[in-house]
Motif scaffolding. Structure first.
Motif, PDB file in Angstrom:
ATOM      1  N   ASP A 246       0.863  -1.178   0.000  1.00  0.00           N
ATOM      2  CA  ASP A 246       0.000   0.000   0.000  1.00  0.00           C
ATOM      3  C   ASP A 246       0.898   1.226   0.000  1.00  0.00           C
ATOM      4  O   ASP A 246       1.613   1.494   0.977  1.00  0.00           O
ATOM      5  CB  ASP A 246      -0.905  -0.003   1.238  1.00  0.00           C
ATOM      6  CG  ASP A 246      -1.921   1.131   1.234  1.00  0.00           C
ATOM      7  OD1 ASP A 246      -1.760   2.090   0.441  1.00  0.00           O
ATOM      8  OD2 ASP A 246      -2.887   1.070   2.018  1.00  0.00           O
ATOM      9  N   SER A 248      -0.030   4.377  -0.281  1.00  0.00           N
ATOM     10  CA  SER A 248      -0.770   5.595   0.038  1.00  0.00           C
ATOM     11  C   SER A 248       0.001   6.485   1.005  1.00  0.00           C
ATOM     12  O   SER A 248       0.826   6.007   1.803  1.00  0.00           O
ATOM     13  CB  SER A 248      -2.129   5.245   0.658  1.00  0.00           C
ATOM     14  OG  SER A 248      -2.879   4.409  -0.198  1.00  0.00           O
ATOM     15  N   THR A 251       1.133   5.784   5.004  1.00  0.00           N
ATOM     16  CA  THR A 251       1.336   4.383   5.367  1.00  0.00           C
ATOM     17  C   THR A 251       2.756   4.186   5.895  1.00  0.00           C
ATOM     18  O   THR A 251       3.624   5.050   5.735  1.00  0.00           O
ATOM     19  CB  THR A 251       1.123   3.455   4.156  1.00  0.00           C
ATOM     20  OG1 THR A 251       2.046   3.833   3.121  1.00  0.00           O
ATOM     21  CG2 THR A 251      -0.307   3.548   3.629  1.00  0.00           C
TER      22      THR A 251
END
Length: 293
Positions: A246, A248, A251
């Motif tokens: 991930d 994003s 994170t």
């Protein structure tokens, strides 16, 4: 003349590192009327029976199965199939965010692909323009865009040559002479200590080992299905960090990568200060002083 900003290079595998599965699985294999399991069993079995490099075996199987089904197989068709690639969360805006963060620290961030997948399919993805160079397996095409020969086959150990190319700034794969010429460490375009390799498993181990041996950083990302294998890489010291796939903002992966960039930027700054002090007292910058940090 303005001083060249230090360069930090991110080197990525593609399949299961930036996208969720093998790139052929999204559109190409379904177009053959096969499941991914059927196609890869056929390709891998063909390679083993004939003692063919696994990458060349899958490239040949793509050609053979398309011919058997009388399906179009051109460069343009493969690029078009790359539009179906599904990226992990955060990948779309990852490159812009990381570039901007590097700029705030006075460094230039570059991104490269080193993949055993197909360059043509990668070029069809929504992120293809983000990379300074894409090193991946590729066909040579005739004037009608029909493949006639493998142009490049990037197997797992062959990936390491592209790390050296990025290190020296010799990006043209046809230029072996310059790649093998002796070059002082302080003239290499991207020091190994300014590299981050990101992959997902055993196929990336040769490049990950290079990073750990030469002072760069190695990161493995995982989905739940390959988490155990990635944890094993960490336990055996083959990778520096592991994270869920991930990308994003906010994170753990995003935060740690920014810390790595910060560390590399500070190391470059300290090295430059050291060089200036040596020159100020009339000293020489010795080759073994390059890359101390």
């Amino acid at each position: 003349m303005a001083k060249q900003r230090p360069i930090i290079a991110f080197l990525y595998d593609f399949d299961k590192t930036l996208c969720t599965t093998d790139m052929q699985n999204y559109a190409f294999i379904p177009s053959l009327g096969m499941t991914p399991a059927e196609f890869w069993a056929e390709a891998n079995g063909f390679g083993r029976r004939n003692r063919i490099d696994g990458i060349l075996a899958y490239m040949y199987t793509m050609l053979r199965e398309a011919e058997r089904k009388r399906l179009p197989f051109t460069r343009a068709d493969l690029v078009d199939k790359g539009r179906d690639i599904v990226l992990f969360p955060g990948v779309e805006d990852w490159f812009c965010r990381i570039n901007d963060y590097g700029t705030t620290l006075g460094v230039q961030v570059e991104h490269y692909i080193i993949s055993s997948g197909l360059r043509e399919i990668i070029e069809g993805s929504s992120i293809s323009a983000e990379f300074k160079e894409i090193y991946a397996s590729e066909f040579y095409y005739d004037e009608n865009g029909v493949p006639v020969w493998p142009k490049l086959a990037v197997n797992f150990t062959a990936k390491t040559q592209f790390v050296y190319r990025i290190n020296k700034g010799v990006l043209d794969v046809s230029d072996d002479k310059t790649l093998n010429d002796s070059m002082p460490d302080d003239s290499k375009r991207v020091p190994f200590t300014n590299m981050v390799y990101m992959g997902d498993g055993l196929s990336d181990v040769p490049c990950m080992k290079m990073m750990r041996a030469y002072g760069g950083q190695a990161i493995a990302v995982y989905q739940e299905g390959n988490r155990q294998g990635v944890e094993d890489l960490l336990a055996k010291g083959r990778v520096d960090f592991i994270f869920p796939a991930d990308y994003s903002e906010g994170t753990a992966l995003d935060t740690t990568v920014k810390h790595i960039i910060q560390k590399m930027a500070i190391a470059d700054l300290l090295w430059e200060e050291n060089v200036q002090q040596l020159r100020g007292i009339g000293g020489d910058v010795l080759p073994n002083q390059v890359g101390l940090f």
